[in-house]
Design a protein around this motif. Structure first.
Motif, PDB file in Angstrom:
ATOM      1  N   GLY A 118       0.818  -1.202   0.000  1.00 26.53           N
ATOM      2  CA  GLY A 118       0.000   0.000   0.000  1.00 26.53           C
ATOM      3  C   GLY A 118       0.851   1.251   0.000  1.00 26.53           C
ATOM      4  O   GLY A 118       2.081   1.202   0.124  1.00 26.53           O
ATOM      5  N   ARG A 119       0.198   2.382  -0.136  1.00 31.85           N
ATOM      6  CA  ARG A 119       0.860   3.680  -0.166  1.00 31.85           C
ATOM      7  C   ARG A 119       0.822   4.290   1.237  1.00 31.85           C
ATOM      8  O   ARG A 119      -0.259   4.501   1.790  1.00 31.85           O
ATOM      9  CB  ARG A 119       0.155   4.611  -1.156  1.00 31.85           C
ATOM     10  N   VAL A 120       2.002   4.545   1.806  1.00 30.56           N
ATOM     11  CA  VAL A 120       2.100   5.123   3.143  1.00 30.56           C
ATOM     12  C   VAL A 120       2.655   6.535   3.010  1.00 30.56           C
ATOM     13  O   VAL A 120       3.761   6.734   2.502  1.00 30.56           O
ATOM     14  CB  VAL A 120       3.001   4.272   4.058  1.00 30.56           C
ATOM     15  N   GLY A 121       1.881   7.488   3.442  1.00 28.42           N
ATOM     16  CA  GLY A 121       2.265   8.886   3.276  1.00 28.42           C
ATOM     17  C   GLY A 121       3.176   9.389   4.389  1.00 28.42           C
ATOM     18  O   GLY A 121       3.180   8.859   5.503  1.00 28.42           O
ATOM     19  N   PHE A 122       3.940  10.405   4.060  1.00 26.62           N
ATOM     20  CA  PHE A 122       4.752  11.109   5.055  1.00 26.62           C
ATOM     21  C   PHE A 122       4.928  12.545   4.598  1.00 26.62           C
ATOM     22  O   PHE A 122       4.871  12.859   3.405  1.00 26.62           O
ATOM     23  CB  PHE A 122       6.110  10.432   5.268  1.00 26.62           C
ATOM     24  N   ASP A 123       5.130  13.432   5.559  1.00 21.37           N
ATOM     25  CA  ASP A 123       5.383  14.847   5.284  1.00 21.37           C
ATOM     26  C   ASP A 123       6.894  15.018   5.128  1.00 21.37           C
ATOM     27  O   ASP A 123       7.646  14.840   6.095  1.00 21.37           O
ATOM     28  CB  ASP A 123       4.861  15.693   6.440  1.00 21.37           C
ATOM     29  N   PRO A 124       7.375  15.361   3.935  1.00 22.47           N
ATOM     30  CA  PRO A 124       8.831  15.410   3.721  1.00 22.47           C
ATOM     31  C   PRO A 124       9.536  16.512   4.500  1.00 22.47           C
ATOM     32  O   PRO A 124      10.770  16.491   4.604  1.00 22.47           O
ATOM     33  CB  PRO A 124       8.958  15.628   2.212  1.00 22.47           C
ATOM     34  N   TRP A 125       8.796  17.455   5.043  1.00 24.61           N
ATOM     35  CA  TRP A 125       9.425  18.484   5.878  1.00 24.61           C
ATOM     36  C   TRP A 125       9.684  17.984   7.297  1.00 24.61           C
ATOM     37  O   TRP A 125      10.431  18.622   8.054  1.00 24.61           O
ATOM     38  CB  TRP A 125       8.551  19.743   5.932  1.00 24.61           C
ATOM     39  N   LEU A 126       9.085  16.855   7.665  1.00 26.81           N
ATOM     40  CA  LEU A 126       9.180  16.378   9.047  1.00 26.81           C
ATOM     41  C   LEU A 126      10.062  15.148   9.201  1.00 26.81           C
ATOM     42  O   LEU A 126      10.139  14.571  10.289  1.00 26.81           O
ATOM     43  CB  LEU A 126       7.778  16.061   9.591  1.00 26.81           C
TER      44      LEU A 126
END
Length: 600
Positions: A118-126
């Protein structure tokens, strides 16, 4: 008078299950099977502003390290050994599950939670580049993809999210800085030029605050200015921070070579940079790497150019730290003397926190350096316990009281822990207390060759606990800033540390022992690294103790101490007595004389 420490619910409400449900709905809308919610902000800070406290807002967990991974049917809260007790008291176990970390890797947890991928999101600034690369490698072959999102879905469901802080900025006194900001910038710029690098991105606010000789008030307890900066090989610097933080005097202090730009100008500025640009994969956000890569700019991986120079305190910074510890020692002695005069059962944890704060105010404190840990009895076994109105406990006869606290002074930063018995001595605590003390003494007395790391020294502080089948689940020591963050990278005393220790660096020395449901023990002094005598041709280092405060003798098994250990403790207590007696009134001076008497 505004209190430094408040005692309300730090997690911001108790509707965490609804927040979790809202987040899952948002993930479905964006075709994401999961999302990672770190404790960190864009600067990878341990302490974050209210606007960046996403982990606490979502889960209720308020520890200073950890993260959550949310999928459609699971929500794991990853915590290390310091927070195993605390997390269970703060999260809703029907909706969130504590996950021991680093024993359980996030990649392994995701493989079980998403067996079909599946697709697991993340905030690239964090997240840092190192962190994302490590997870991607660990997920190879799993059909799980890490997806950088343009907008953080937690922010989208947080209707009353606080505004970003706009704290007052002040100049750090030249007396305690020891070097002008212009000279610091020139020194680091020369390093960039020698490495063939055109510029470096600084993402750590304490590095920037140190480099520019400024201090701020954006994050409670940490006198930093939340900002990013780009330092060029000419010594010129672009500072990305809210311009409202800087009045005319501060702009004059910064000088013509420092340009202040709003935070939202950073992305465009990175795009326009000519390389090579130094980026630190350990501290810089993943987003910065992606912006430069998209622009085709050469990236030179390297450490933050200020991080080691900041850790090596100069003569003025060391002098300021000693002055701060003198002031703080007076406050601590007054507190311990006052505490001994109170009858067991008449005080609560909050009462003692407030009294200690007042004694520090009397010594000119600007702020506390972190929320005071005041753990009585079983609360002391919660390593990073923070007392609230809900948890506030009367301090009863027979309790051990663990006091971990510190202050921010204009000249330096302090961090000290003492454990004291209240009334009747708990004999079960004597053996572990003595083992903790012996470990602290062993590290204090250590002599080692140049090139040794904190990882080499960690066992010295644990050996006597290990001999009893005991241990503690936190590092033995962390770096400390000079009138900056009380937890300062990159040095530490920990099995995982591989940074060589150098003269001028300051560390904590804080072994402990925690018996869940009963008591906690920790002793902590700050120690400065200094050269020591060695044979010709060999460079050796050792420690000089900065902290000035008695160690309670009532819990020591004196017969278990060696002659050298007795001599060290008697010598330390003589140093404390000589340094503080003249600043105390008759009552506190008499208490100090008794507390620092030679062992018998």
């Amino acid at each position: 008078m505004t209190p430094f420490q408040t005692f309300d619910d730090p997690a911001g409400g108790n509707d965490h299950p609804q927040r979790l449900s809202d987040l899952r709905a948002t993930l479905r809308d964006h075709d994401l099977a999961g999302f990672i919610v770190p404790r960190a902000d864009a600067h990878q800070g341990e302490y974050v502003a209210d606007a960046d406290a996403r982990l606490a807002w979502l889960t209720g967990f308020t520890g200073s390290a950890g993260f959550a991974i949310v999928t459609t049917d699971q929500a794991g809260v990853f915590i290390d050994g310091r927070y195993r007790v605390q997390v269970r008291s703060q999260i809703d176990a029907a909706h969130f599950t504590p996950v021991p970390w680093p024993e359980t890797r996030p990649s392994d947890w995701l493989r079980e939670a998403l067996p079909k991928g599946g697709r697991v999101g993340f905030d690239p600034w964090l997240h840092t580049r190192k962190e994302i690369e490590g997870m991607e490698r660990a997920l190879e072959g799993s059909n799980i993809g890490l997806i950088a999102v343009d907008a953080n879905p937690v922010d989208a469901i947080w209707p009353d999210r606080p505004d970003a802080p706009v704290g007052r900025t002040r100049a750090h006194p030249a007396e305690w800085a020891g070097e002008t900001a212009q000279d610091k910038r020139a020194r680091l710029a020369a390093e960039l030029k020698a490495e063939g690098q055109a510029a470096a991105l600084l993402s750590l606010p304490d590095s920037i605050s140190w480099l520019l000789n400024i201090r701020g008030s954006d994050v409670p307890k940490n006198p930093i200015v939340q900002s990013f900066a780009v330092l060029s090989d000419s010594g010129a610097m672009a500072l990305f921070a809210d311009p409202a933080k800087f009045d005319d005097d501060m702009r004059a202090h910064l000088g013509n070579q420092v340009t202040i730009l709003p935070p939202d100008a950073l992305s465009a500025a990175l795009t326009d940079l000519e390389g090579p640009v130094r980026l630190d994969p350990v501290t810089a956000p993943e987003a910065a790497f992606r912006i430069l890569e998209a622009a085709g700019t050469d990236i030179a991986r390297g450490s933050d150019p200020a991080i080691l120079p900041k850790a090596r305190k100069n003569t003025a910074e060391l002098l300021g730290m000693r002055k701060a510890h003198q002031q703080d020692g007076i406050a601590m002695v007054r507190l311990l003397s006052w505490l001994d005069r109170q009858a067991p059962g008449t005080l609560t944890e909050i009462d003692v926190v407030r009294q200690l704060e007042q004694f520090r105010r009397d010594q000119g404190i600007l702020d506390i350096s972190f929320d005071t840990i005041m753990g009585a009895g079983p609360n002391g076994a919660i390593v990073h316990y923070r007392v609230s109105q809900a948890s506030n406990r009367p301090i009863a006869d027979g309790d051990l009281l663990l006091i971990d606290s510190g202050g921010q002074y204009d000249c330096g930063t302090t961090d000290i822990t003492r454990t004291v018995p209240i009334g009747t001595i708990d004999r079960d605590a004597v053996a572990p207390f003595t083992a903790v003390l012996r470990g602290m003494i062993a590290l204090s007395r250590a002599r080692f060759p140049k090139g040794v790391t904190g990882g080499h020294l960690d066992a010295l502080a644990r050996q006597f606990l290990w001999a009893q089948g005991l241990d503690f689940d936190h590092g033995t020591g962390h770096g400390v800033g000079a009138a900056l963050c009380v937890h300062e990278g990159p040095i530490r005393v920990s099995r995982a540390s591989d940074i060589a220790l150098e003269a001028g660096m300051i560390l904590s020395n804080e072994p402990g022992y925690y018996r869940e449901g009963a008591f906690g023990i920790r002793l902590e002094n700050l120690i400065a690294i200094q050269p020591v005598e060695a044979e010709p041709g060999r460079q050796m280092l050792g420690f000089d103790t900065l902290t000035l405060c008695p160690i309670d003798q009532r819990l020591i098994d004196v017969a278990a101490l060696s002659g050298d250990e007795r001599d060290w403790l008697d010598g330390y207590h003589a140093q404390v007595r000589d340094a503080l007696s003249d600043a105390l009134d008759e009552t506190d001076r008499a208490w100090l004389e008794q507390a620092t008497r030679p062992l018998t």
